[in-house]
Scaffold this active site. Sequence first.
Site, PDB file in Angstrom:
ATOM      1  N   SER A 241       0.830  -1.197   0.000  1.00 53.16           N
ATOM      2  CA  SER A 241       0.000   0.000   0.000  1.00 53.16           C
ATOM      3  C   SER A 241       0.869   1.253   0.000  1.00 53.16           C
ATOM      4  O   SER A 241       1.663   1.439  -0.911  1.00 53.16           O
ATOM      5  CB  SER A 241      -0.962  -0.055   1.190  1.00 53.16           C
TER       6      SER A 241
ATOM      7  N   HIS B 285      -6.999  -6.041   0.422  1.00 55.86           N
ATOM      8  CA  HIS B 285      -5.918  -5.060   0.495  1.00 55.86           C
ATOM      9  C   HIS B 285      -5.117  -5.328   1.757  1.00 55.86           C
ATOM     10  O   HIS B 285      -5.484  -4.891   2.854  1.00 55.86           O
ATOM     11  CB  HIS B 285      -6.521  -3.645   0.520  1.00 55.86           C
TER      12      HIS B 285
ATOM     13  N   ASP C 115      -9.272  -6.589  -3.811  1.00 58.27           N
ATOM     14  CA  ASP C 115      -8.732  -5.322  -3.316  1.00 58.27           C
ATOM     15  C   ASP C 115      -9.490  -4.173  -3.970  1.00 58.27           C
ATOM     16  O   ASP C 115      -9.300  -3.899  -5.169  1.00 58.27           O
ATOM     17  CB  ASP C 115      -7.237  -5.223  -3.636  1.00 58.27           C
TER      18      ASP C 115
END
Length: 347
Positions: free
Chosen positions: A40, A163, A129
């Site tokens: 991320s 995610h 995600d």
Amino acid sequence: MMKRTYVMLAATLAASGALAAPPLPALRADGSAVTVSGISSGGYMAGQFQVAYSKLVRGVGILAAGPYDCADGSVIRALTACMAPTRWTPPPKPADIKPRIESRARLDLIDPPSALADDKVWVLTGSADHTVERPVVDALMGFYQQWVPAASTRLVTLPGAGHAMISVADGKANACDTSEPPFINRCGDFDAPGELLGFLLGGLNPKVVPEPGNLVSFDQRPFIGGAPIDISMADEGFAYVPAACRAGGCRVHVAFHGCRQGVDALGRRFAEGAGYNAWAESNRLVILYPQVVARSGWASGSMRWVYNPKGCWDWWGYSAVDYATRNGPQMVAVRKMISRLADAPAR
């Protein structure tokens, strides 16, 4: 009265630095064989660190992130085009980023992009995600295709993955399809650190159980020009140092945590549970885990207003306008940490 005296003494010692973490050790590590990875915001940080220091970095693993300097200094762009793009806010085209990179290289703000040609690039996206969506990851792959041979890149699409960092090392990992704290998921036997390190470094020895005592904390303050909190960095970072690496010669891998995964949110959990240490132990790798912390405007010990409420690495400009270059304060700090690991121990 006695209790109050102890409390005051503890506060005084903390303020004076007497309770600081120990220094990052000088290990005579191999400074020419550095790889980086991240999830991320840490994925964005890994990519921008690789581009800025392309002469140093030999490979990158990016989970759930997009191309270099996607946000271009705008938090609004970061939240839209670089995470959940729409028809009106599409992700950047590789051809739009290339002139910016070439200009920065000419100004010696980053290394020449031609130095990316001998790198390896491993990218992961989860089909569940919805935080950093697939078009953003496709833009990342398109960006690398301008400089890196196709045979040196790998895109992994993990069915059902949310995610998160995908790990088999965390005993309390979330279900595969979740996208919530601590953002460490279990997806069957898929081992993201093992997969990315294997691709970046070549054949690896089988992983072994890591030694808990080899994960050490260190003082990040000497690597930062000013108070760490001024740039939303923690006073403390972590490093996994196998016993075999104390004599020197080991390679270095930098693992950047994601938002809400820093020491203030999870303590050591990312460093312990992301899954890198088992591979480091058997493959002569030092894993560096630099740390950022959350900021919501003003903070104790800082005269700067910084808005980083989720403790993300700076990939949109909260720490400085030149955040994505070699002059970015977080970039400089991590580069100095790597240099320290490469230094010879004091006699």
